[in-house]
Design a protein around this motif. Structure first.
Motif, PDB file in Angstrom:
ATOM      1  N   GLU A   1       0.826  -1.210   0.000  1.00 14.26           N
ATOM      2  CA  GLU A   1       0.000   0.000   0.000  1.00 14.26           C
ATOM      3  C   GLU A   1       0.862   1.262   0.000  1.00 14.26           C
ATOM      4  N   ILE A   2       1.940   1.256   0.751  1.00 15.70           N
ATOM      5  CA  ILE A   2       2.855   2.408   0.778  1.00 15.70           C
ATOM      6  C   ILE A   2       3.479   2.604  -0.606  1.00 15.70           C
ATOM      7  N   TYR A   3       3.910   1.524  -1.218  1.00 15.20           N
ATOM      8  CA  TYR A   3       4.541   1.605  -2.538  1.00 15.20           C
ATOM      9  C   TYR A   3       3.548   2.094  -3.590  1.00 15.20           C
TER      10      TYR A   3
ATOM     11  N   LYS B   1       3.170   5.765  -3.435  1.00 16.45           N
ATOM     12  CA  LYS B   1       4.325   6.452  -4.013  1.00 16.45           C
ATOM     13  C   LYS B   1       4.281   6.463  -5.538  1.00 16.45           C
ATOM     14  N   LEU B   2       3.659   5.466  -6.140  1.00 12.95           N
ATOM     15  CA  LEU B   2       3.564   5.396  -7.600  1.00 12.95           C
ATOM     16  C   LEU B   2       2.466   6.287  -8.176  1.00 12.95           C
TER      17      LEU B   2
ATOM     18  N   PRO C   1       1.571   9.436  -8.148  1.00 11.87           N
ATOM     19  CA  PRO C   1       1.849  10.677  -8.883  1.00 11.87           C
ATOM     20  C   PRO C   1       2.430  10.453 -10.292  1.00 11.87           C
ATOM     21  N   PHE C   2       2.963   9.273 -10.555  1.00 15.25           N
ATOM     22  CA  PHE C   2       3.636   9.002 -11.811  1.00 15.25           C
ATOM     23  C   PHE C   2       2.822   8.164 -12.790  1.00 15.25           C
ATOM     24  N   ALA C   3       1.853   7.433 -12.286  1.00 19.63           N
ATOM     25  CA  ALA C   3       1.065   6.555 -13.150  1.00 19.63           C
ATOM     26  C   ALA C   3      -0.265   6.233 -12.484  1.00 19.63           C
ATOM     27  N   ASP C   4      -1.241   5.951 -13.312  1.00 20.12           N
ATOM     28  CA  ASP C   4      -2.527   5.466 -12.820  1.00 20.12           C
ATOM     29  C   ASP C   4      -2.319   3.978 -12.510  1.00 20.12           C
TER      30      ASP C   4
END
Length: 83
Positions: free
Chosen positions: A22-24, A27-28, A30-33
């Motif tokens: 869930e943390i990872y 973090k993703l 903002p860069f990808a859906d």
């Protein structure tokens, strides 16, 4: 924005692993859906490994669309690093 989906076969997950995932994922974002899709792994005895892999292949292929790009992670595959 790119759309990414991680399809995962899983039966049980330790609480720490779920929390880390869930943390990872956060973090993703903002860069990808990004979405994670949990697929139910078929239950077979250890001796029936071939049957299990065959069934997992069927489940995975049903989850894909014709325009999807598939990247398969395999424990016997080539290792890459980010550096």
């Amino acid at each position: 924005m790119k759309k990414l989906a991680l399809l995962v076969f899983q039966n049980k997950t330790e609480a720490w692993a779920e929390s880390a995932a869930e943390i990872y994922i956060k973090k993703l974002k903002p860069f990808a859906d990004f979405t994670r899709i949990l697929l139910k792994s078929p239950q077979y005895d250890r001796e029936d490994r071939h049957k299990k892999l065959t069934k997992e292949t069927e489940v995975l292929l049903k989850a894909l669309s014709p325009n999807d790009t598939l990247i398969l992670f395999d424990e016997r595959g080539k290792s890459f690093t980010s550096v």
